[in-house]
Write an enzyme that holds these catalytic residues in place. Structure first.
Site, short mmCIF file in Angstrom:
data_model
loop_
_atom_site.label_atom_id
_atom_site.label_comp_id
_atom_site.label_asym_id
_atom_site.label_seq_id
_atom_site.Cartn_x
_atom_site.Cartn_y
_atom_site.Cartn_z
N GLU A 208 2.29 -11.43 -0.88
CA GLU A 208 2.96 -10.14 -1.14
C GLU A 208 4.45 -10.38 -1.24
OE1 GLU A 208 1.83 -6.86 1.44
OE2 GLU A 208 -0.28 -7.08 0.89
N HIS B 111 8.32 2.37 -1.98
CA HIS B 111 7.41 1.33 -2.46
C HIS B 111 7.46 1.34 -3.98
CE1 HIS B 111 3.74 -0.93 -3.21
NE2 HIS B 111 3.61 -1.16 -1.91
N ARG C 196 11.11 -5.47 -1.66
CA ARG C 196 10.92 -4.13 -2.24
C ARG C 196 12.23 -3.48 -2.67
NH1 ARG C 196 6.09 -1.98 1.74
NH2 ARG C 196 4.61 -3.44 0.84
N HIS D 35 7.67 5.56 1.21
CA HIS D 35 6.50 4.89 1.78
C HIS D 35 6.63 4.64 3.28
CE1 HIS D 35 3.05 2.24 1.94
NE2 HIS D 35 3.78 1.19 2.24
N GLU E 179 5.28 2.95 13.38
CA GLU E 179 6.33 3.44 12.48
C GLU E 179 7.31 4.39 13.17
OE1 GLU E 179 4.83 4.74 8.70
OE2 GLU E 179 6.81 5.32 7.97
N ARG F 101 11.85 -3.43 5.23
CA ARG F 101 10.69 -4.07 5.86
C ARG F 101 10.00 -5.05 4.92
NH1 ARG F 101 5.26 -2.83 5.77
NH2 ARG F 101 5.66 -0.92 4.63
C1 SIN Z 1 0.85 -2.45 0.16
O1 SIN Z 1 -0.33 -2.71 0.24
O2 SIN Z 1 1.53 -2.68 -0.85
C2 SIN Z 1 1.52 -1.78 1.31
C3 SIN Z 1 1.62 -2.69 2.44
C4 SIN Z 1 2.83 -2.39 3.23
O3 SIN Z 1 3.47 -1.35 3.04
O4 SIN Z 1 3.21 -3.23 4.02
#
Ligand code: SIN
Length: 539
Positions: A126, A243, A289, A350, A374, A385
């Site tokens: 990710e 996000h 992000r 998000h 959170e 984050r």
């Molecule tokens: C996602 O699956 O993109 C969200 C995961 C996250 O916000 O850490």
């Protein structure tokens, strides 16, 4: 301008319940804290909805932890710190990355559906992670798998009293300690005083301050607002994570398309069909992000088109359906075919990096009150984050809270049981339902227009004035959950705006077009708020 108590007293004497620990909220942080605490203590878990109605339940991506030979806590530490743009608290990050692997392994023992190949966990990639380290379950159904497993552990293996449809209105304080919470049963309309030696806030985030969010309807910042009213410190409120890939649809909650899809190689394309992240960040689509969102905003401003495209069509239909069953099905319902269509996406609110400030044991500045998940600001996320660090944070810090409870409860128990609480004044009339609904729309509209991905002084001042006007136009709340939520959202929104106005720089998720660069000399520090004691005098 914050009202110190939301409760309108009822004519009758409220019922009383007594616990060692109450946990408010039922996502990964709340369930972990409740299951752990119940091994030794009398525990209640309170949810304003039902157990599964949480942000955790919707989480797709997974849980980040250094679980493979090619990874280490040190690498995870470095990635987290880099993504956090200079504001992570290193001690807390160290704990997160070092205790994380053991907590995730324990979780895999109670949650059998973690994805494995030949017995080993399959680890996904990710954004801003330098190695694949995201453990996932049911493909892209990690949140619901984990939440269901923990809820089962709670219901079958523990003696936690589960109280659903019970809205926690305010925390109870006495002598500088939190001693429980007042709740309103949403079915019977009865208030209850829930006395507890220790209270754990795990109420999740506050995405409902914006018109469009991935957060569920219940994410109304209740925990942050009630902790603030009770005198606890809140901080980092200006750092709201957007996000990059919310499905562009205009419906809230927005359906999130997991970053794991880009981890498997999906592209972000502009209106000309170009991979615009190449050359912007060395990890291209898998940059942090905040970096991806900033470039998306630039692209959409340039093209005049409100969305960009997520393109997974080159990845192969078999893999897509197997690895992303939830995304595939939800997109089909919306008329898109992940295997063959480019999907319109836009940045969407998000996650709240800020919240109730805690130390490394989850202790807030109000003794007796803990916070995890959170709602908390442990400092592990800094200004931005790292993907999939949030479920991990809930696991790790709720475990630490459980360990700390032993010390705290042994020193406090008897005092709490002797307390007498005077509830405030006579019942109030409250606001009309249509005024509350109108107020909520107005709050979201001003936050979305002025306090979104890109901010400037003019817009922030406009938002602050508008929120203050709205607050002043409302009567004191009656005994109604919608009103309480509106007040809580106002408290959160006002502090997001105040902090965003103060921070005259751009850092992480906080982008000021009038101060486009980071300014370490003046702003490499946190902005905290605490209600002055005279403003809390009514308590
Ligand atoms: C996602 O699956 O993109 C969200 C995961 C996250 O916000 O850490």
């Amino acid at each position: 301008m914050t009202r110190p108590y939301l409760l309108a007293a009822t004519d009758s004497e409220p019922a009383k319940r007594f616990y060692d620990v109450i946990v408010i909220g039922s996502g990964i942080a709340g369930l972990t804290a409740a299951v752990g605490a119940a091994r030794k203590w009398k525990v209640a878990l309170i949810s304003k909805s039902v157990l599964r109605d949480t942000t955790t339940f919707l989480a797709q991506g997974g849980i980040a932890a250094a679980l493979s030979d090619q990874d280490s806590p040190q690498l995870h530490f470095e990635d987290t710190i880099r993504a956090g743009a200079g504001l992570c608290k290193e001690e807390a990050v160290n704990i997160l990355v070092n205790e994380g692997p053991s907590r995730v392994r324990e979780l895999t023992e109670i949650c059998p559906r973690f994805d494995r190949a030949g017995g080993d966990l399959v680890l996904g990639a990710e954004g801003a992670h330098t190695v694949p380290r995201i453990a996932h379950a049911g493909g892209d159904a990690t949140g619901s798998e984990v939440a269901s497993a923990l809820a089962q552990a709670l219901e079958t293996g523990s003696r936690v009293q589960v109280l659903e449809h019970e809205f926690v209105v305010d925390l109870l304080t006495n002598g500088g300690h939190c001693i429980g919470a007042i709740s309103l049963n949403l079915k019977t309309g009865a208030f209850t005083l829930n006395f507890a030696t220790a209270t754990v806030l795990a109420t999740g985030g506050s995405g409902q301050v914006y018109s469009l969010t991935t957060n569920p309807r219940v994410a109304t910042g209740d925990g942050m607002a009630m902790a603030y009213r009770a005198g606890a410190t809140i901080g980092d409120m200006e750092f709201v994570q957007f996000h990059p890939t919310g499905l562009y649809s205009g419906e809230s909650p927005i359906f999130l398309i997991t970053e794991a899809l880009r981890g498997e190689g999906a592209y972000l394309l502009n209106h000309l069909g170009e991979r615009f992240m190449v050359g912007v960040h060395p990890q291209a689509e898998l940059g942090p992000r905040d970096v991806v969102v900033k470039e998306m905003v630039r692209q959409t401003q340039e093209s005049g088109q409100e969305f960009i495209y997520l393109d997974a069509t080159h990845l192969g239909c078999t893999m897509l359906k197997e690895r992303f069953p939830t995304v595939y099905e939800r997109l089909q319902e919306k008329g898109y075919d992940l295997c063959h269509d480019r999907i319109p996406v836009a940045p969407v609110c998000h996650y709240m990096m800020g919240g109730v400030v805690t130390d490394i044991w989850g202790r807030t500045t109000l003794p007796g009150l803990y916070a995890s998940g959170e709602v908390a600001c442990t400092g592990v996320h800094g200004a931005n984050r790292l993907a999939s660090n949030s479920l991990l944070e809930g696991l790790v810090f709720s475990d630490r809270i459980v360990r700390d409870l032993d010390k705290y409860i042994s020193s406090m128990e008897e005092e709490v049981r002797r307390l007498h609480i005077d509830l405030p004044g006579p019942a109030r009339e409250g606001n009309r339902a249509e005024d509350v609904a109108e107020g909520l729309k107005r709050l979201r509209k001003t936050m979305t227009a002025n306090v979104g991905t890109v901010r400037n002084e003019e817009g922030l001042v406009r938002a602050l004035n508008d929120l203050r006007d709205l607050h002043n136009s409302l009567k004191s709340p009656g005994a109604d959950a919608d009103e309480y939520e509106l007040y809580n959202l106002l408290t959160v929104a006002i502090h997001i705006v105040k902090a965003a106005l103060l921070r005259q720089e751009s850092r992480g998720a906080h982008l000021r077009e009038d101060f486009p660069e980071p300014d370490d000399e003046n702003w490499k520090h946190h902005i905290n708020f605490r209600l002055k004691s005279e403003e809390r005098a009514a308590k």
